[in-house]
Design a protein around this motif. Structure first.
Motif, PDB file in Angstrom:
ATOM      1  N   ASN A   1       4.215  12.415   0.098  1.00 16.98           N
ATOM      2  CA  ASN A   1       2.852  12.907  -0.104  1.00 16.98           C
ATOM      3  C   ASN A   1       1.987  11.983  -0.965  1.00 16.98           C
ATOM      4  O   ASN A   1       0.846  12.333  -1.299  1.00 16.98           O
ATOM      5  N   GLY A   2       2.521  10.832  -1.324  1.00 17.83           N
ATOM      6  CA  GLY A   2       1.715   9.813  -1.984  1.00 17.83           C
ATOM      7  C   GLY A   2       0.901   9.059  -0.946  1.00 17.83           C
ATOM      8  O   GLY A   2       1.046   9.273   0.268  1.00 17.83           O
ATOM      9  N   HIS A   3       0.034   8.154  -1.410  1.00 20.78           N
ATOM     10  CA  HIS A   3      -0.829   7.421  -0.474  1.00 20.78           C
ATOM     11  C   HIS A   3      -0.027   6.624   0.544  1.00 20.78           C
ATOM     12  O   HIS A   3      -0.259   6.731   1.757  1.00 20.78           O
ATOM     13  N   MET A   4       0.943   5.841   0.079  1.00 25.72           N
ATOM     14  CA  MET A   4       1.736   5.032   1.003  1.00 25.72           C
ATOM     15  C   MET A   4       2.595   5.902   1.902  1.00 25.72           C
ATOM     16  O   MET A   4       2.795   5.591   3.081  1.00 25.72           O
TER      17      MET A   4
ATOM     18  N   GLN B   1       1.851   8.783   3.107  1.00 24.01           N
ATOM     19  CA  GLN B   1       1.004   9.314   4.170  1.00 24.01           C
ATOM     20  C   GLN B   1       0.600   8.233   5.177  1.00 24.01           C
ATOM     21  O   GLN B   1       0.498   8.506   6.381  1.00 24.01           O
ATOM     22  N   VAL B   2       0.395   7.015   4.702  1.00 18.63           N
ATOM     23  CA  VAL B   2       0.095   5.917   5.633  1.00 18.63           C
ATOM     24  C   VAL B   2       1.283   5.679   6.556  1.00 18.63           C
ATOM     25  O   VAL B   2       1.123   5.520   7.777  1.00 18.63           O
TER      26      VAL B   2
ATOM     27  N   ASP C   1       9.154  14.932  -2.022  1.00 20.20           N
ATOM     28  CA  ASP C   1       8.017  14.781  -2.938  1.00 20.20           C
ATOM     29  C   ASP C   1       7.930  16.021  -3.822  1.00 20.20           C
ATOM     30  O   ASP C   1       8.130  17.142  -3.338  1.00 20.20           O
TER      31      ASP C   1
ATOM     32  N   ASN D   1     -12.357  -3.335  -5.608  1.00 22.11           N
ATOM     33  CA  ASN D   1     -11.255  -2.634  -4.931  1.00 22.11           C
ATOM     34  C   ASN D   1     -10.483  -3.566  -4.001  1.00 22.11           C
ATOM     35  O   ASN D   1     -10.036  -3.157  -2.926  1.00 22.11           O
TER      36      ASN D   1
ATOM     37  N   SER E   1      -5.921  -3.633   3.930  1.00 23.81           N
ATOM     38  CA  SER E   1      -5.556  -2.247   3.633  1.00 23.81           C
ATOM     39  C   SER E   1      -4.081  -2.216   3.290  1.00 23.81           C
ATOM     40  O   SER E   1      -3.338  -3.177   3.549  1.00 23.81           O
ATOM     41  N   LYS E   2      -3.644  -1.099   2.726  1.00 29.90           N
ATOM     42  CA  LYS E   2      -2.233  -0.944   2.394  1.00 29.90           C
ATOM     43  C   LYS E   2      -1.370  -0.719   3.635  1.00 29.90           C
ATOM     44  O   LYS E   2      -0.153  -0.634   3.535  1.00 29.90           O
TER      45      LYS E   2
END
Length: 253
Positions: free
Chosen positions: A10-13, A15-16, A34, A197, A221-222
């Protein structure tokens, strides 16, 4: 089909990677881990890796350093290969990664980008030729203004790749403002920029008599790191115990 447990789902990475896996027919996330439950996923999510009893081929870790020890212990006990993407590990945790790799397959890399890891291989070749010809080497890395460490781990990994190609090891120079003298021929300058950013930009420059060769890598982007982690998961499935990195994935392409 490579079955994945997403540690830090459920962190940004996390979810990506979840979004990319949903579009990739060769992989499936069968469970997530998570402490946060604010996101509804298409797979079951557990509070800790120890609670997760779902069969899987590999774990992708993009969580926090506090969770790494429990993750490694569980991967050993269940014999599940693991890709360690979490950064900022302590010396003790890095030592534990090496010990765990004697019992189960572990892949750990300073940067998961396929492009960066291809660049590392190119730098070894370039340094072997240009270093011997007396070229100076400088590295400039740029990241967003929220990044805590400087220089980046990737910049150091690029410098290490240059050093691998040289006949003898060069020293790293991070700050020239406190001394007034000519540049040492046997040094690699590393400079860090923190602004806006910027996801990640790395430039490696070889400068010699009357010519300059530059290598650039820009992450927009990540997603580039997520794609690399997924390719690493496909590679690590079924591998014997050992410590692997992204160069192994690149060579397998």
């Amino acid at each position: 089909m490579t079955r994945i447990i997403m540690h830090g789902c459920n962190g940004h990475m996390g979810q990506v990677i979840t979004e990319l896996c949903a579009k990739d027919e060769e992989v499936e996330i069968v469970a997530g881990v998570d402490v946060s439950d604010h996101i509804q996923n298409t797979y079951p999510v557990y509070k800790s890796i120890a609670e997760c009893d779902v069969d899987a081929d590999v774990v992708i870790d993009f969580a926090v350093v506090q969770a790494i020890d429990g993750l490694l212990d569980t991967c050993v006990s269940r014999q599940i290969p693991v890709i360690v993407c979490t950064t900022g590990l302590s010396d003790a945790q890095n030592d534990k990664v090496k010990e765990v790799a004697k019992k189960v397959a572990v892949l750990k890399s300073a940067n998961m980008s396929l492009g960066i890891n291809t660049l590392m291989e190119l730098l070894k070749q370039a340094a072997a030729v240009l270093g011997a010809a007396g070229f100076d080497c400088e590295i400039v890395e740029r990241h967003h203004n929220q990044k805590l460490d400087a220089p980046s781990g990737t910049a150091l990994a690029l410098a290490d790749s240059v050093n691998e190609g040289l006949l003898e090891r060069y020293e790293y120079k991070f700050d020239r403002s406190k001394e007034r003298k000519k540049r040492d021929k046997k040094e690699i300058g590393i400079s860090a920029v923190r602004a806006g950013n910027i996801v990640g930009q790395h430039e490696v420059l070889f400068a010699g008599p009357d010519e300059v060769i530059e290598f650039h890598h820009t992450a927009y982007s990540k997603g580039v790191f997520a794609k690399g982690a997924i390719e690493a998961a496909k590679y690590l499935k079924g591998k014997d115990a050992g410590l692997y990195d992204m160069s192994d994935v690149i060579k397998n392409k």
